[in-house]
Write an enzyme that holds these catalytic residues in place. Sequence first.
Site, short mmCIF file in Angstrom:
data_model
loop_
_atom_site.label_atom_id
_atom_site.label_comp_id
_atom_site.label_asym_id
_atom_site.label_seq_id
_atom_site.Cartn_x
_atom_site.Cartn_y
_atom_site.Cartn_z
N ASP A 59 0.86 -1.18 0.00
CA ASP A 59 0.00 0.00 0.00
C ASP A 59 0.90 1.23 0.00
OD1 ASP A 59 -2.03 2.05 0.88
OD2 ASP A 59 -3.28 0.28 1.22
N LEU B 58 -0.38 4.11 1.14
CA LEU B 58 -1.05 4.92 2.17
C LEU B 58 -1.66 6.21 1.60
CD1 LEU B 58 1.49 4.40 5.13
CD2 LEU B 58 -0.40 2.94 4.38
N ARG C 203 -4.62 6.75 0.70
CA ARG C 203 -5.94 7.01 1.26
C ARG C 203 -5.82 7.86 2.53
NH1 ARG C 203 -9.43 8.81 2.36
NH2 ARG C 203 -11.56 8.19 2.85
N ASP D 126 4.11 2.50 -4.20
CA ASP D 126 3.07 3.13 -5.01
C ASP D 126 2.97 2.33 -6.31
OD1 ASP D 126 1.55 4.64 -6.79
OD2 ASP D 126 2.17 6.53 -5.87
N ARG E 245 -11.14 4.98 -4.92
CA ARG E 245 -12.43 4.34 -5.12
C ARG E 245 -13.68 5.21 -4.95
NH1 ARG E 245 -15.72 5.00 -1.04
NH2 ARG E 245 -15.04 4.39 1.05
N SER F 103 -19.32 7.71 -13.45
CA SER F 103 -18.36 8.69 -12.91
C SER F 103 -16.99 8.35 -13.47
CB SER F 103 -18.31 8.61 -11.37
OG SER F 103 -17.62 7.42 -10.97
N TYR G 19 -14.41 7.67 -11.71
CA TYR G 19 -13.96 6.49 -10.97
C TYR G 19 -14.51 5.22 -11.61
CZ TYR G 19 -14.84 2.58 -7.93
OH TYR G 19 -14.98 1.29 -7.47
N ARG H 19 -23.34 6.11 5.56
CA ARG H 19 -23.57 7.53 5.85
C ARG H 19 -24.90 7.72 6.59
NH1 ARG H 19 -21.66 12.03 3.55
NH2 ARG H 19 -23.49 12.84 2.48
N THR I 291 -29.32 12.30 4.24
CA THR I 291 -29.11 13.10 3.03
C THR I 291 -29.44 12.31 1.76
OG1 THR I 291 -26.80 12.41 3.07
CG2 THR I 291 -27.30 14.53 4.10
P1 NAD Z 1 -10.02 2.36 0.29
O1 NAD Z 1 -9.79 3.69 -0.36
O2 NAD Z 1 -10.42 2.32 1.72
O3 NAD Z 1 -8.71 1.44 0.12
C1 NAD Z 1 -7.90 1.47 -1.03
C2 NAD Z 1 -6.45 1.28 -0.57
O4 NAD Z 1 -5.60 1.28 -1.73
C3 NAD Z 1 -5.97 2.43 0.33
O5 NAD Z 1 -5.35 1.91 1.49
C4 NAD Z 1 -4.98 3.20 -0.55
O6 NAD Z 1 -3.94 3.79 0.20
C5 NAD Z 1 -4.46 2.11 -1.49
N1 NAD Z 1 -3.99 2.61 -2.79
C6 NAD Z 1 -4.64 3.43 -3.67
N2 NAD Z 1 -3.85 3.68 -4.72
C7 NAD Z 1 -2.69 3.01 -4.52
C8 NAD Z 1 -1.48 2.90 -5.26
N3 NAD Z 1 -1.29 3.56 -6.40
N4 NAD Z 1 -0.49 2.13 -4.75
C9 NAD Z 1 -0.64 1.46 -3.58
N5 NAD Z 1 -1.75 1.54 -2.83
C10 NAD Z 1 -2.76 2.32 -3.30
O7 NAD Z 1 -11.09 1.58 -0.64
P2 NAD Z 1 -12.02 0.33 -0.25
O8 NAD Z 1 -13.34 0.83 0.11
O9 NAD Z 1 -11.28 -0.57 0.65
O10 NAD Z 1 -12.14 -0.35 -1.67
C11 NAD Z 1 -11.18 -1.29 -2.12
C12 NAD Z 1 -11.47 -1.69 -3.54
O11 NAD Z 1 -12.79 -2.25 -3.62
C13 NAD Z 1 -11.44 -0.51 -4.51
O12 NAD Z 1 -10.76 -0.87 -5.68
C14 NAD Z 1 -12.89 -0.23 -4.80
O13 NAD Z 1 -13.06 0.25 -6.09
C15 NAD Z 1 -13.54 -1.59 -4.60
N6 NAD Z 1 -14.94 -1.45 -4.13
C16 NAD Z 1 -15.23 -0.82 -2.94
C17 NAD Z 1 -16.56 -0.70 -2.54
C18 NAD Z 1 -16.95 0.00 -1.27
O14 NAD Z 1 -18.17 0.18 -1.02
N7 NAD Z 1 -16.02 0.41 -0.42
C19 NAD Z 1 -17.58 -1.25 -3.35
C20 NAD Z 1 -17.24 -1.88 -4.53
C21 NAD Z 1 -15.92 -1.98 -4.92
N1 USQ Z 2 -26.47 8.87 -2.19
C1 USQ Z 2 -27.44 9.58 -1.49
N2 USQ Z 2 -27.08 10.22 -0.37
C2 USQ Z 2 -25.80 10.19 0.13
C3 USQ Z 2 -24.82 9.45 -0.57
C4 USQ Z 2 -25.19 8.81 -1.74
O1 USQ Z 2 -28.61 9.62 -1.89
O2 USQ Z 2 -25.56 10.80 1.18
C5 USQ Z 2 -26.83 8.15 -3.42
C6 USQ Z 2 -25.97 8.52 -4.61
O3 USQ Z 2 -26.45 9.65 -5.30
C7 USQ Z 2 -26.04 7.22 -5.43
C8 USQ Z 2 -26.17 6.13 -4.38
O4 USQ Z 2 -26.59 6.78 -3.18
O5 USQ Z 2 -27.19 7.22 -6.20
C9 USQ Z 2 -24.89 5.37 -4.11
O6 USQ Z 2 -23.84 6.26 -3.76
P1 USQ Z 2 -22.59 5.74 -2.90
O7 USQ Z 2 -21.70 6.90 -2.65
O8 USQ Z 2 -23.05 4.96 -1.76
O9 USQ Z 2 -21.92 4.68 -3.91
P2 USQ Z 2 -21.06 4.87 -5.24
O10 USQ Z 2 -20.75 6.27 -5.56
O11 USQ Z 2 -21.74 4.09 -6.31
O12 USQ Z 2 -19.68 4.15 -4.89
C10 USQ Z 2 -19.54 3.12 -3.94
C11 USQ Z 2 -18.06 2.94 -3.67
C12 USQ Z 2 -17.36 2.48 -4.95
C13 USQ Z 2 -18.04 1.23 -5.46
C14 USQ Z 2 -19.53 1.43 -5.65
C15 USQ Z 2 -20.23 0.13 -5.92
O13 USQ Z 2 -17.48 4.15 -3.20
O14 USQ Z 2 -15.99 2.22 -4.69
O15 USQ Z 2 -17.48 0.84 -6.70
O16 USQ Z 2 -20.09 1.92 -4.40
S1 USQ Z 2 -21.62 0.35 -6.99
O17 USQ Z 2 -22.46 1.38 -6.43
O18 USQ Z 2 -22.29 -0.92 -7.01
O19 USQ Z 2 -21.13 0.74 -8.28
#
Ligand code: NAD
Ligand code: USQ
Length: 406
Positions: A31, A33, A35, A74, A101, A187, A189, A249, A261
Amino acid sequence: MKIAVLGGDGFVGWPTALHLSDQGHEVHIVDNLSRRWIDTELGVQSLTPMDSIQERTRIWHEETGRKIHFHLIDLARDYEVFKQWLVEHKPDAIIHFAEQRAAPYSMKSDRHKNYTVNNNVNATHNVLNALVETGVDAHLVHLGTMGVYGYSTIGAAIPEGYLPVGIETLEGDTVSQEILYPSNPGSIYHMTKCLDQLLFQFYAKNDGLRITDLHQGIVWGTHTEQTRKHPQLINRFDYDGDYGTVLNRFLIQAAIDYPLTVHGTGGQTRAFIHIQDSVRCIEIALNNPPKAGEKVEIFNQMTETHRVRDLAEMISKMTGAKVAYLPNPRKEAAENDLIVKNDKFLGLGLDPITLEEGLLDEVVDVAKKFAYRVDRSRVPAVSAWTKDIAKTVEKDPEGKRLKSVS
Ligand code: NAD
Ligand code: USQ
């Protein structure tokens, strides 16, 4: 197995590293770090107090006698360092979480768009490139997103990654093809995850890399069996307008007496999975790798779908929180249906944890416990998808923005 967890300091990566270590695997977190730096950039912190990665791994060793190794690399920028690392450690499997993410963060400004594309696409490509160059035969498991499919209502279930299609030939016959389900990112992302899919498709075909792509829904909850073992093993919990995801949230908002929200009408339907199930799915995927030469294995990693306003109403009923319907900062369908196939994980033994099972209370309890750490001014989501939308999204949530609270 020797397993590299790329992004293992993050919200899903940390509990995954603990889970796999608990099972006796040799776990190496890689990692940069970033984030933690983004928290500093945004002026926010995890709701839960997180120790440094070195301290977390020290506590894990003390509690269990097991070692988790940490390597500061990185992946997007230090290609040669990572290549060298691969040669030295030769992991059997690599789990790739290491990307930026948050959709709102990726849309904040042109700088954030560039950062997200450069970081995510380079990190993924560097990992693939280094695997081929070093000849390390590791199964790569990537965390992708349900968002690659998009959120238009189509009246059919979304398949697991691939779509059978018929194409008319010049002679008027129909030939069958199987294609990646059409990408429809919402988006910058989500777009990077669509680009990742093409990188995987190419490297599986050209170099025979063994790759699994997990199209994951929104992860909720915070604890897993292992993070509960010690207060200092606690997981990250994001609540701010950029990184906080909708269900987590709403739960923290309820705990601090802040109106929930909801963006727009709350008609957006999304896929969800609890953090404990996410970790379990990754384990299942690790145990079921594709063979070299096979196409990328794709799983839909989600357990249920919910409409945003239904979630808000459920939490409002449970906690007495008020619900605020706000101008939506995102460009997305106001209302959509979502049916998703997840037969593969169910077939491999996943027993889903659902929203009804009391875990919501648990998150509210965590939220209440650490409510003193919340900066209420960082709760609103103010990152707008376009300049026009930005004009409609006011930035004063405690005042005007929440005037429509019901
Ligand atoms: P997070 O941001 O908490 O963790 C990501 C980690 O990757 C962090 O510790 C960050 O420091 C590290 N990182 C980022 N870029 C890097 C780089 N260039 N080199 C080394 N380390 C790096 O995210 P998360 O919520 O744990 O999500 C993890 C993965 O799962 C992501 O790829 C995300 O797209 C996917 N995902 C997350 C969710 C969710 O709801 N959290 C949902 C669907 C998919
Ligand atoms: N939303 C609200 N109120 C809020 C926050 C979000 O109404 O306070 C709505 C958003 O407009 C959106 C939905 O809730 O329509 C989901 O938003 P989110 O922020 O919970 O999720 P998203 O942006 O889609 O991203 C998150 C993770 C991302 C992952 C994704 C899975 O951050 O890493 O890939 O969920 S998915 O949604 O299945 O694509």
